[in-house]
Design an enzyme around this catalytic site. Sequence first.
Site, PDB file in Angstrom:
ATOM      1  CB  SER A   1      -0.908  -0.083   1.270  1.00 34.69           C
ATOM      2  OG  SER A   1      -1.991   1.029   1.077  1.00 34.69           O
TER       3      SER A   1
ATOM      4  CG  HIS B   1      -6.120  -0.627  -0.438  1.00 37.67           C
ATOM      5  ND1 HIS B   1      -5.515  -0.072  -1.294  1.00 37.67           N
ATOM      6  CD2 HIS B   1      -5.639  -0.434   0.676  1.00 37.67           C
ATOM      7  CE1 HIS B   1      -4.193   0.291  -1.192  1.00 37.67           C
ATOM      8  NE2 HIS B   1      -4.336   0.382   0.248  1.00 37.67           N
TER       9      HIS B   1
END
Length: 306
Positions: A89, A197
Amino acid sequence: MENTSAVVFPGQGSQSISMADAWARHHVSKEVLDEASSVLGRDLIADCHDESLLGTTAFAQPALLACDVAAFRVLASLGVRFSGAAGHSLGEFAALVAAEVISFSDAMRIVIVRGREMQRAGEERPGTMSALLGVGAEDAAALCDEARGGDVLLVANENSPQQVVISGSVPAIERAEALCTSRKIRAVRLKVAGAFHSPLMDPAVAAIDEELDNVLFHPPKFPVAENVTGELIDDAGELRKQLRRHVISPVRWEKCAQALQAAGIDTFVEAGPGDVLTKLAKRVVPGARAVTVGSPEAAAAFVDPK
């Protein structure tokens, strides 16, 4: 001798109180922290002592990026070279800095916007995340289908064959956790400021895109396994394109690690706070060497083990 090591960078969730102190002890990493403080407009080292501040997405993300890059720069100063990189990420921005795709100052500016806008999106469209242990992505996706009920709910992090993270609205996450309880699946609610996400992060995309457009991307010095596809990418334009989908797309970490392995990587060096990726590497790539470098001393020990 052929280089078969990759550097991997942790993301949000790996932050810890006083995490910058270790890197403030080394002149190379201290320069990184000072540059980060200049871009942030605040003393990053001191502010990493503030637990409440470090718990915010807006501060934790740039602070983690600074510590990730500080660790990499110390390794580089000791002569360590890598043939691939990946970041979980937020950590992908450190991977792009390591591969010289973008400058550290540009990465900081993007991540400052990213952290601020993700926090804002979480306030506008509330959601949360939960880690499911003992199940893979396929079973977790089926569970999400059962629990969704018209809300947003999906697999957000495909971390290993036995660990995934789901993301969505609070009611949907609660329904999924209830299903887990009934099926004796361990679910651990994460301390996050939103449904990262997932489509609930849509309000953050435009501002991040605008910042990406202001940054010059260069061809990577070595391939980067990026999160959206889980594939090794050696094209600057493709890396920029995938970053535009970053906050609303799942993190395919298991595929990232497997892609690096397929390219001949047998050593994973986690640069930055914590050891999450070290543990995941051992689960995803059996037999791989995985090393945690969370301090200048650990970097020195990696280079010259005694």
